[in-house]
Structures are given as structure tokens and as C-alpha cells.
Design an enzyme around this catalytic site. Sequence first.
Site, short mmCIF file in Angstrom:
data_model
loop_
_atom_site.label_atom_id
_atom_site.label_comp_id
_atom_site.label_asym_id
_atom_site.label_seq_id
_atom_site.Cartn_x
_atom_site.Cartn_y
_atom_site.Cartn_z
N LYS A 1 5.06 -32.13 4.85
CA LYS A 1 4.83 -30.99 3.94
C LYS A 1 3.48 -30.36 4.23
O LYS A 1 2.61 -31.00 4.84
CB LYS A 1 4.89 -31.44 2.48
CG LYS A 1 3.90 -32.54 2.06
CD LYS A 1 2.53 -32.08 1.64
CE LYS A 1 1.64 -33.23 1.18
NZ LYS A 1 0.21 -32.93 1.16
N PRO B 1 1.98 -37.31 11.84
CA PRO B 1 0.69 -37.98 11.94
C PRO B 1 0.21 -38.50 10.58
O PRO B 1 0.51 -37.89 9.55
CB PRO B 1 -0.27 -36.90 12.46
CG PRO B 1 0.58 -35.78 12.92
CD PRO B 1 1.91 -35.89 12.24
N LEU C 1 -0.24 -34.40 5.45
CA LEU C 1 1.12 -33.93 5.72
C LEU C 1 2.18 -34.73 4.96
O LEU C 1 3.38 -34.48 5.10
CB LEU C 1 1.40 -33.97 7.23
CG LEU C 1 0.53 -33.02 8.07
CD1 LEU C 1 0.70 -33.30 9.56
CD2 LEU C 1 0.88 -31.56 7.77
N GLY C 2 1.76 -35.72 4.19
CA GLY C 2 2.67 -36.43 3.28
C GLY C 2 3.64 -37.38 3.96
O GLY C 2 4.65 -37.74 3.35
N ASP D 1 2.75 -37.87 -4.39
CA ASP D 1 3.52 -36.90 -3.60
C ASP D 1 4.98 -37.28 -3.45
O ASP D 1 5.77 -36.49 -2.95
CB ASP D 1 2.94 -36.80 -2.18
CG ASP D 1 1.73 -35.89 -2.10
OD1 ASP D 1 1.50 -35.13 -3.06
OD2 ASP D 1 1.03 -35.94 -1.08
#
Length: 318
Positions: A17, A126, A131-132, A168
Site C-alpha cells: 500500500k 520490501p 509499504l505495509g 494497518d
Amino acid sequence: MYIRSSGATVEVLSPAKVNLCLAVRGKRDDGYHELDTLVMAIGLYDTLRFSARPEGPIRLTCRWAWGTAAQAASSASRRAAGGGTAAGLEPIPEGENNLVYRAAALVKARAGLTHGAQIELIKRIPAAAGLGGGSSDAAAALLAAHRAWGLNWSRRQLAELAAELGSDVPFFLTGGVARCRGRGEQIERQRLPAMPLVVVRPPCGLSTAAVFARCRPGGEPLAGERWLEGGQHGDWRAFKEGLRNDLVPAAEELTEWVPRLRQALAAQDLWGYQMTGSGSSWFGICRSARQAQRVAARLRAQKVGWVFATTRAPPTPS
Ligand code: C5P
């Protein structure tokens, strides 16, 4: 998120994300921060394969997807700075330290099952990147365990378990685009057109807890609804005004890569750009998929880290 079943095995593609904007509204009594953020799932996926066993333990194996290491190895120097973590490909936590294991164990305990599972996790997203990836994998494990072990819980029950695993995680049960408030668990679905993006994860990652520990909450609320409506109608000029991330000053204290990436993206012809989550990755909104590819190639040549071009990913099927 894409989910398919074959016999006792459930395979899930779990997306990364980006936070198109992120406002930190205050510090809560439970130590977490009150957020207001617009989150969009993007087309970069880990793969989770969950094979149910009639009984026994939960076993988890993890590895980086073929090619990911090669890309990271060719990226810029891997010096860590401040509180950052070194290198692009940190070892993936094994066993109970991995949120995937904890998600499966939580489902097993709550359902009172004696079933077992063999889980294979193949990573492409990564880590320590904003980036969740870990949260998305945890949501994938919840849905896979729920399906493979033949449970029939409501979305609401699954969302409660997701919130226990991490702030998240509930977003990834919904996927697509959503405005998330509270700790991140109050989800309101939104619609935005497909948006070509370029995403850069510098050689230095950042710990979410370290960034939140340094942030100074109390930021303004998100800039009304005009920017969001702008985005919904393809008016990127209006949308651009709403792009913001209140965690940038804290992340900037931890690694020089934050200002470096801001500069690198400012020099490109983008609709807008911003840091995602607690960093260290940044994204840029491009005019077309072709432009995203061109910008990605230019950034790769500048050796600013691991770069990919992508777009919005679809919502998780209900
Ligand atoms: O919820 P999660 O485990 O992903 O959060 C990681 C860390 O980030 C927390 O321990 C907390 O320090 C910080 N955090 C926060 N406020 C949030 C989300 C996360 O302070 N809304």
C-alpha cells in the site's frame, strides 16, 4: 488481495500500500497515535500459500522471491543512518516473530481448533518501507486460515482479529482505496481512478515505532473533501494539494534518504509525490503508465534504491 483455493490449500496474493496522505491528529491514552489517512493498495504482491493439515502445529517458511535480491543488490550503497535499518533485504522474521504465524495462531486459538498448517510466504514487498508488507501478509494469513480451516466468521469478527494484530492489518481485509481513522482500524472505502505510480524504497529502511516515537502530533485535519473529490474526478491539481505526510519530519531525523528522495522526485515531472507511511519509501503520481516506466528508469540510473512502477490494486473480494 487475490485469493484462490485448491483442495486444502489456499493461495493469496497480498498487495503493498501507499498512504496518499497521512495526518497525525494526536497521541492517544493507549500510546498509539490518532490517524486520518488515505490508503491505496498497489500492484506489488507477496504470495502466501496456506495448506491446512487435519492436526498438528503451524509451520511457516519464508523467502524472498527470486530476482528481488538481485534487484536490491544492484541498488545504491547500503549505508544505514541514524535509527534506520541497513540494507534492502533484511532477514524475514521466522516463527512466532512473524505476523503471519501470529495471525494463524490467533485464528486457531479463537476457533479452539487442533488443526495444523504449513504456510509458505514468498516476499517481494520490501520491509521497513512504509509499504505495509507485514500487515498485508497478516491479513492474507487471516483470510487463508479462515477459509482453509472451514470457518464461517463475519467480516466484523475478522476485522477485530486484524486490529489486534496491527494498525494497518484491517485495511488489507478491504484493500482498494480507503480512508482510515483511529489507530488505522476505522475503514471507510473510497473510490479513485487508477493512478500510475513510481515507488522508491531507499537502501535504508525505517522502524515504524522509531518514527512514531519522534513524531510531534497535533497536525491539521486532512484538507477538507475538495482534494479527495478532485482525485475522484481526475483533477490531480486539486488532489495534489492534499498530499501530505505528518511523519516526514520524524523520518527525516532518522535518515538522510528522506530529503534525498524528496529532491530526486521533485526533479521529475510528476503530478505529486510524498513519503508513504512511516517511510522510508516515497511515491510519485505519474501522468501515464508509460511515464511511470520512464521515471522509474531515470531513478534507477540515479541509484536511489529499489524502484518500481505500478498502479492501484483492486479491492479484496468479499
Ligand atoms: O500497530 P502496529 O504494531 O503496526 O504499530 C507499530 C508501532 O507504530 C506501534 O508500536 C506504535 O509505536 C506505532 N503506531 C502508533 N500509532 C498508530 C500506529 C502505530 O503510534 N496509529
